[in-house]
Design an enzyme around this catalytic site. Structure first.
Site, mmCIF file in Angstrom:
data_model
loop_
_atom_site.group_PDB
_atom_site.id
_atom_site.type_symbol
_atom_site.label_atom_id
_atom_site.label_comp_id
_atom_site.label_asym_id
_atom_site.label_seq_id
_atom_site.Cartn_x
_atom_site.Cartn_y
_atom_site.Cartn_z
ATOM 1 N N SER A 28 0.855 -1.188 0.000
ATOM 2 C CA SER A 28 0.000 0.000 0.000
ATOM 3 C C SER A 28 0.888 1.233 0.000
ATOM 4 C CB SER A 28 -0.857 -0.017 1.271
ATOM 5 O OG SER A 28 -1.350 1.254 1.588
ATOM 6 N N TYR B 178 -3.474 -0.899 9.855
ATOM 7 C CA TYR B 178 -3.322 -1.161 8.415
ATOM 8 C C TYR B 178 -1.952 -0.689 7.959
ATOM 9 C CZ TYR B 178 -4.684 -1.189 3.442
ATOM 10 O OH TYR B 178 -4.769 -1.443 2.088
HETATM 11 C C1 GCO Z 1 -7.271 4.603 3.751
HETATM 12 C C2 GCO Z 1 -7.320 3.718 2.540
HETATM 13 C C3 GCO Z 1 -5.889 3.356 2.127
HETATM 14 C C4 GCO Z 1 -5.919 2.843 0.710
HETATM 15 C C5 GCO Z 1 -4.620 2.270 0.216
HETATM 16 C C6 GCO Z 1 -3.626 3.329 -0.081
HETATM 17 O O1 GCO Z 1 -8.131 4.472 4.635
HETATM 18 O O2 GCO Z 1 -6.378 5.471 3.750
HETATM 19 O O3 GCO Z 1 -8.065 2.545 2.788
HETATM 20 O O4 GCO Z 1 -5.388 2.473 3.055
HETATM 21 O O5 GCO Z 1 -6.858 1.823 0.603
HETATM 22 O O6 GCO Z 1 -4.125 1.323 1.102
HETATM 23 O O7 GCO Z 1 -2.481 2.708 -0.643
#
Ligand code: GCO
Length: 255
Positions: free
Chosen positions: A146, A159
């Site tokens: 990501s 994440y």
């Molecule tokens: C968020 C998004 C990001 C994108 C992606 C960016 O909440 O900022 O979900 O996480 O999905 O991962 O590369």
């Protein structure tokens, strides 16, 4: 005629989280390049429907429904592949969830769930796939990172940490497995038009931010990952290892 550098004929690809979204797009792209696809998700019905749709589109696809966060289910899935003579030549660790909350409000259980799904699963499935790839002397592993593999955004800490870990896990895989003919690389999608991002897409302020912050001035489409996925799954990338390729409209390259 397919350029042999990008031909996946005769190869089998396991794509986790491939009944929909980015995983489904990459699975169809790998299939179009000749690969047979093992479609994965936790819901057998949804996986079965995706397999049927892919077969109707002329692709070779089979179901591989299991929960990527269950080591027992992962080990059993690979035992099943072994028993049926299925070799996973290409692994795409795509399965992932998002959970947006400020850290001071974040329950440890929610943190752990994201880490388990987005990072630990890639290690466990990668380990099971690599054991077999090493024995065969070749394999391709594509981990889905990501923008948050490199840059943090507020309210998505687990994440971000998981995707940062994906970048370094990819490098660790290269360190240990490259000598065995395995190429482990990552794709870093930018802001893509997916169900996971629907709340952001529907938010006018966030939508404007993405379009202003991205040099391409737009969100990415899931199918725009296909070229990079095929490249990293194909002989064209046989001397590339431990890299992450950002498919993000230029976002990570500019202030
Ligand atoms: C968020 C998004 C990001 C994108 C992606 C960016 O909440 O900022 O979900 O996480 O999905 O991962 O590369």
């Amino acid at each position: 005629m397919t350029n042999p550098l990008f031909d996946l004929t005769g190869r089998t690809a396991l794509v986790t989280g491939s009944s929909r979204g980015l995983g489904r797009a990459m699975a169809e792209g790998l299939a179009a390049a000749g690969a047979s696809i093992l479609v994965n998700g936790t819901d057998p019905a949804r996986v079965g429907a995706a397999v049927q749709e892919m077969r109707q589109a002329g692709f070779e696809a089979n179901p591989a429904a299991f929960d990527v966060t269950s080591e027992e289910q992962v080990v059993n899935a690979f035992a099943g592949f072994d028993a049926s003579g299925v070799t996973v030549d290409i692994l795409v660790n795509n399965a992932g969830i998002q959970f947006r909350k400020p850290m001071v409000e974040l329950a440890t259980a929610d943190w752990q769930r994201v880490i388990d799904t987005n990072l630990t699963s890639a290690f466990v499935i990668g380990r099971e796939a690599a054991k077999r790839m090493i024995a065969r002397g070749h394999g391709k592993i594509i981990n889905i990172g990501s923008l948050t593999s490199a840059l943090a955004r507020a309210t998505v800490a687990p994440y971000t940490v998981a995707k940062g870990g994906i970048k370094m896990l990819t490098q660790a895989m290269a360190a240990e497995w490259a000598e065995h003919g395995i190429q482990a690389n990552a794709i870093g999608p930018g802001y893509m038009l997916t169900d996971m991002n629907q709340a952001l897409i529907d938010n006018p302020a966030f939508d404007a931010w993405v379009k202003n912050r991205t040099p391409s001035k737009r969100w990415g489409r899931p199918d725009e990952l296909i070229g990079t996925a095929v490249f990293l799954a194909a002989p064209a990338s046989n001397y590339i290892n431990g890299q992450i390729i950002y498919v993000d409209g230029g976002m990570i390259s500019v202030l």
